[in-house]
Design a protein around this motif. Structure first.
Motif, PDB file in Angstrom:
ATOM      1  N   ASN A  79       0.837  -1.190   0.000  1.00 14.34           N
ATOM      2  CA  ASN A  79       0.000   0.000   0.000  1.00 14.34           C
ATOM      3  C   ASN A  79       0.878   1.249   0.000  1.00 14.34           C
ATOM      4  N   SER A  80       2.190   1.032  -0.038  1.00 13.93           N
ATOM      5  CA  SER A  80       3.098   2.180   0.074  1.00 13.93           C
ATOM      6  C   SER A  80       3.994   2.253  -1.161  1.00 13.93           C
ATOM      7  N   THR A  81       4.838   3.251  -1.224  1.00 12.50           N
ATOM      8  CA  THR A  81       5.769   3.400  -2.346  1.00 12.50           C
ATOM      9  C   THR A  81       6.944   2.457  -2.136  1.00 12.50           C
ATOM     10  N   ILE A  82       7.144   1.560  -3.062  1.00 12.85           N
ATOM     11  CA  ILE A  82       8.241   0.598  -2.899  1.00 12.85           C
ATOM     12  C   ILE A  82       9.320   0.749  -3.963  1.00 12.85           C
ATOM     13  N   ALA A 132       3.936  -6.730   1.479  1.00 10.91           N
ATOM     14  CA  ALA A 132       4.676  -5.644   2.132  1.00 10.91           C
ATOM     15  C   ALA A 132       3.701  -4.526   2.504  1.00 10.91           C
ATOM     16  N   LEU A 133       2.719  -4.911   3.321  1.00  9.06           N
ATOM     17  CA  LEU A 133       1.712  -3.929   3.729  1.00  9.06           C
ATOM     18  C   LEU A 133       2.085  -3.353   5.076  1.00  9.06           C
ATOM     19  N   ASP A 134       1.722  -2.086   5.283  1.00  8.71           N
ATOM     20  CA  ASP A 134       1.897  -1.546   6.634  1.00  8.71           C
ATOM     21  C   ASP A 134       0.523  -1.404   7.289  1.00  8.71           C
ATOM     22  N   TYR A 135       0.531  -0.979   8.556  1.00  9.51           N
ATOM     23  CA  TYR A 135      -0.722  -1.018   9.341  1.00  9.51           C
ATOM     24  C   TYR A 135      -1.831  -0.171   8.702  1.00  9.51           C
ATOM     25  N   ARG A 136      -1.440   0.807   7.884  1.00 15.63           N
ATOM     26  CA  ARG A 136      -2.448   1.673   7.272  1.00 15.63           C
ATOM     27  C   ARG A 136      -3.290   0.916   6.247  1.00 15.63           C
ATOM     28  N   SER A 249       6.679   3.496   3.766  1.00 13.22           N
ATOM     29  CA  SER A 249       6.230   2.849   5.011  1.00 13.22           C
ATOM     30  C   SER A 249       7.200   3.061   6.150  1.00 13.22           C
ATOM     31  N   PHE A 250       8.476   3.148   5.803  1.00 17.80           N
ATOM     32  CA  PHE A 250       9.492   3.295   6.839  1.00 17.80           C
ATOM     33  C   PHE A 250      10.641   4.120   6.294  1.00 17.80           C
ATOM     34  N   SER A 251      11.515   4.545   7.187  1.00 14.60           N
ATOM     35  CA  SER A 251      12.599   5.444   6.832  1.00 14.60           C
ATOM     36  C   SER A 251      13.507   4.842   5.757  1.00 14.60           C
ATOM     37  N   ASP A 252      13.929   5.692   4.827  1.00 13.75           N
ATOM     38  CA  ASP A 252      14.846   5.243   3.768  1.00 13.75           C
ATOM     39  C   ASP A 252      16.137   4.680   4.360  1.00 13.75           C
TER      40      ASP A 252
END
Lengths: 643, 79
Positions: A79-82, A132-136, A249-252
């Motif tokens: 759901n995030s930029t990968i 690779a989903l995050d809680y959102r 989703s998380f820090s680079d």
């Protein structure tokens, strides 16, 4: 941020000329797999990972072979930029021996891709699908303090994930890799977020618990991102600014770490996790050197700060063994001396029975590790080698690149954590059979026979850029000279113990020739590693009263270089013969043939085992080693560089 | 830091991020001028610059960047 994790400190640092090497590789014909894996091995930053992935993609599209990297197709649903993560995945997979092809659908299309039979992901027939989903991405609705509603929400979220899974399973044979969810760093109540049902924190905890319960048994695989985020710290894991700007989703900064974890998971799925931990002994499994310090001197006691660090390594090794990892030993020591602590030291956690193959001898470690692998009938890519000494680590990395050799920090307190952080033994599943594996290899700590010497040791030593410094005894070196004279037991020809006044006397006696020897190399300064005292003997002869050396520098021809230095001064003093004695003790068996090795002739042997040797100074030409020689404090300073 | 120095360091960063030896950081250089300078490479560029100069830009500062000269001004303002 803890640098151990952020900088992947168990991996060697990237070479300065990484980009140059990568470009050269990209332009070369032929199969690229091994070189790519070698380039991918060090800790690489995001830009370096990206470049390496680009070279791999281009090679693939040019039809070049990536053998022997094993192909693996991984689809990533998120759901995030990968986009910045994908190349990092490819490059990190190369580190673990895989040519990864990533199937990356359009942004935030996880459900569509999983549930639509003709979707890009389903059509690509991936080997695995990474959720690779995050809680959102989860349908989580807060229901503060309401246990039933919370339970329903958690089940709803799990139901959602299972629906996606069903879509994938209906259309492909892919293994599903489910990530646990890292909760946000912000809390609503404080302590009650964990305790109260229906807070975001406890809902996410609930989902993670449910995932941990059903995924492992289902044939799918769990990737504990929540655990990883916890280890580095939720505050460092989440970057609100990056989420807002680009939906990361998380820090680079954690992309290289995350990518390595995904790569480990792929390796585990393919059964390529490592299976054997080979331990060095001195200063790794105990503090100190057993050959010199003896049972009483090594540090492994509870309550001893240094000792506890090494006990932690032993404890980790034992726990690894309990889960099926095989333990072996590779140590530069006499076999009997190395076994002593295992057999007799009350504080040792590791016993002889825990070690499947016990290689203690004076051969180089690469040859020993090859012998261990042969004995266990396992490939070198199943081995992990733990050693505090950077020179040994460098040798094994150079000669046996498939063996995993973690970098270790200076401070032993971090050894256990560093080995664990490296994740060489990552598992996708755990079965009862694993528990028995270590036992199958048990055979009273076999010694593996050395079938063949691994080549390349000479070249490696030459690459160390060693400098050897010779000086006569002086006030500055005195304390260390006295220490070495009284402490050295193994590489000590006559084991004569002198007090400080006696050493000072030798220092000041013009008829006594003394040497303090220092050795430095690429990895640093080893300090003083050898001491020699020659006294006037029969007319025209020097009697070698004392010759000792630190075992740390064995196998580098230091003794040959020391002999060359002695001969030079002997010639200058008009000495015609060097006379040496080997006085056997229960600790110095190692040097029984020291003088034979250096070209001396045996002239006497007594019942006690004591031997006397002689070397005519004229015509003596001991081997030389590729070291820079500095000789100072004698009448003039001299420096020679190897040819 | 001197402006010339900043441009030199940025040139090295641009070469690294875009994997392109011929690229040079100049005041008027912008996304239109460089192949592959899309929104994600832009993020990677900003992150690399932040790490190299040990500074952090705010979201609105990043949003207002139109050309390299703006970036240099931001870096200089940080001291």
């Amino acid at each position: 941020m803890n640098p151990l994790y952020m900088e992947l400190q168990w991996l060697p640092r990237a070479p300065e000329d990484f980009s140059v090497r990568l470009k050269a590789l990209a332009d070369s014909p032929g199969t690229l797999g091994r070189e790519l894996q070698a380039l991918a091995l060090p800790a690489l930053e995001l830009n370096q990972l990206t470049k390496l992935a680009k070279v791999m993609s281009k090679a693939r599209s040019d039809g070049k072979s990536l053998a022997p990297l094993a192909p693996f197709r991984l689809a990533v649903l998120s759901n995030s930029t990968i986009d910045l993560i994908v190349p990092a995945l490819t490059a990190s997979a190369a580190r673990h021996g895989f040519a990864l092809e990533v199937v990356q659908p359009s942004y935030d299309q996880a459900a569509q891709e999983a549930l639509t039979p003709g979707s890009q992901v389903n059509r690509s027939k991936p080997d695995a699908v990474l959720f690779a989903l995050d809680y959102r991405a989860l349908p989580l609705k807060l229901s503060l303090g309401e246990a039933e509603a919370s339970s329903a929400t958690i089940q709803g979220a799990i139901g959602y994930l299972q629906a996606l899974r069903a879509g994938i399973k209906a259309n492909t044979n892919a293994v599903c890799i489910f990530q646990t969810f890292a909760p946000p760093a912000e809390r609503l109540f404080g302590s009650l977020d964990r305790a109260l049902p229906g807070t975001l924190r406890s809902l996410i905890d609930g989902v993670n618990r449910e995932l941990a319960a059903w995924v492992p048994g289902s044939g799918d695989v769990l990737l504990d991102v929540a655990g990883l985020a916890e280890t580095v710290g939720l505050a460092d894991w989440h970057d609100s600014q990056l989420w807002n700007m680009a939906k990361f989703s998380f820090s680079d900064q954690l992309i290289p770490l995350y990518a390595d974890h995904v790569a480990r998971t792929v390796a585990a799925i393919r059964g390529k996790s490592r299976k054997v931990l080979i331990l060095d002994l001195d200063n790794t499994v105990w503090g100190g050197v057993i050959g010199d310090d003896g049972l009483e001197g090594i540090q492994i006691a509870q309550g001893d700060a240094r000792g506890e660090a090494h006990l932690a390594v032993q404890r980790l090794a034992l726990e690894l063994r309990q889960r099926g990892i095989v333990l072996a030993v590779s140590s530069k020591n006499t076999d009997a001396v190395a076994r002593e602590p295992f057999e007799k030291h009350p504080e040792m956690l590791l016993k002889v029975d825990h070690i499947a193959v016990f290689q203690a001898n004076w051969n180089d470690k690469a040859t020993n590790i090859q012998a261990i692998a042969d004995e266990l009938s396992l490939g070198l890519d199943a081995m992990v080698f733990l050693d505090d000494n950077p020179v040994e680590r460098g040798l094994v990395r150079r000669l046996l690149p498939q063996v995993a050799v973690p970098e270790l920090p200076e401070e032993p307190a971090w050894y256990a954590r560093t080995l664990a952080a490296a994740g060489y033994f990552e598992a996708a599943a755990f079965a009862g059979e694993d528990l028995k594996r270590a036992g199958f290899y048990q055979d009273n700590a076999k010694r593996a026979s050395l079938q063949k010497q691994v080549g390349g040791v000479e070249a490696y030593l030459a690459s160390l850029e060693m400098t050897i410094v010779f000086q006569p005894f002086d006030a500055t070196g005195r304390a260390r000279i006295v220490q070495l004279i009284n402490k050295s037991n193994q590489y000590n020809l006559t084991t004569r113990r002198y007090t400080e006044p006696e050493v000072t006397e030798a220092e000041n006696d013009p008829l006594v020739f003394t040497l303090q020897v220092r050795l430095a190399d690429l990895f640093g300064d080893n300090g003083m590693i050898s001491v020699v005292i020659c006294r006037p003997g029969a007319s025209g002869a020097w009697e070698i009263d004392t010759w000792l050396m630190s075992c740390r520098v064995l196998g580098r021809k230091v003794e040959h270089m020391v002999l060359r230095e002695i001969l030079e001064h002997a010639r200058a003093a008009g000495i015609r013969t060097l006379a040496g004695t080997y006085k056997p003790t229960d600790r110095n068996q190692l040097v029984a043939e020291h003088y034979a090795k250096l070209g001396f002739a045996k002239v006497a042997e007594e019942e006690s085992g004591l031997t006397r040797w002689e070397l005519p100074v004229e015509g003596a030409e001991p081997e030389s080693a590729p070291m820079k020689v500095v000789s100072r404090g004698f009448s003039a300073v001299k420096e020679t560089t190897p040819a | 830091m001197e402006e010339a120095q900043i441009y030199d360091r940025l040139t090295e960063i641009f070469k690294d991020v875009f994997d392109e030896d011929s690229i040079r950081a100049t005041p008027t250089l912008s996304a239109q001028d460089v192949d592959g300078w899309d929104s994600l490479t832009h993020i990677r560029l900003i992150l690399t610059v932040e790490k190299a100069f040990k500074i952090k830009f705010s979201t609105s500062e990043i949003g207002k960047l139109e050309k390299v000269g703006d970036l240099v001004a931001l870096i200089r303002a940080r001291g």
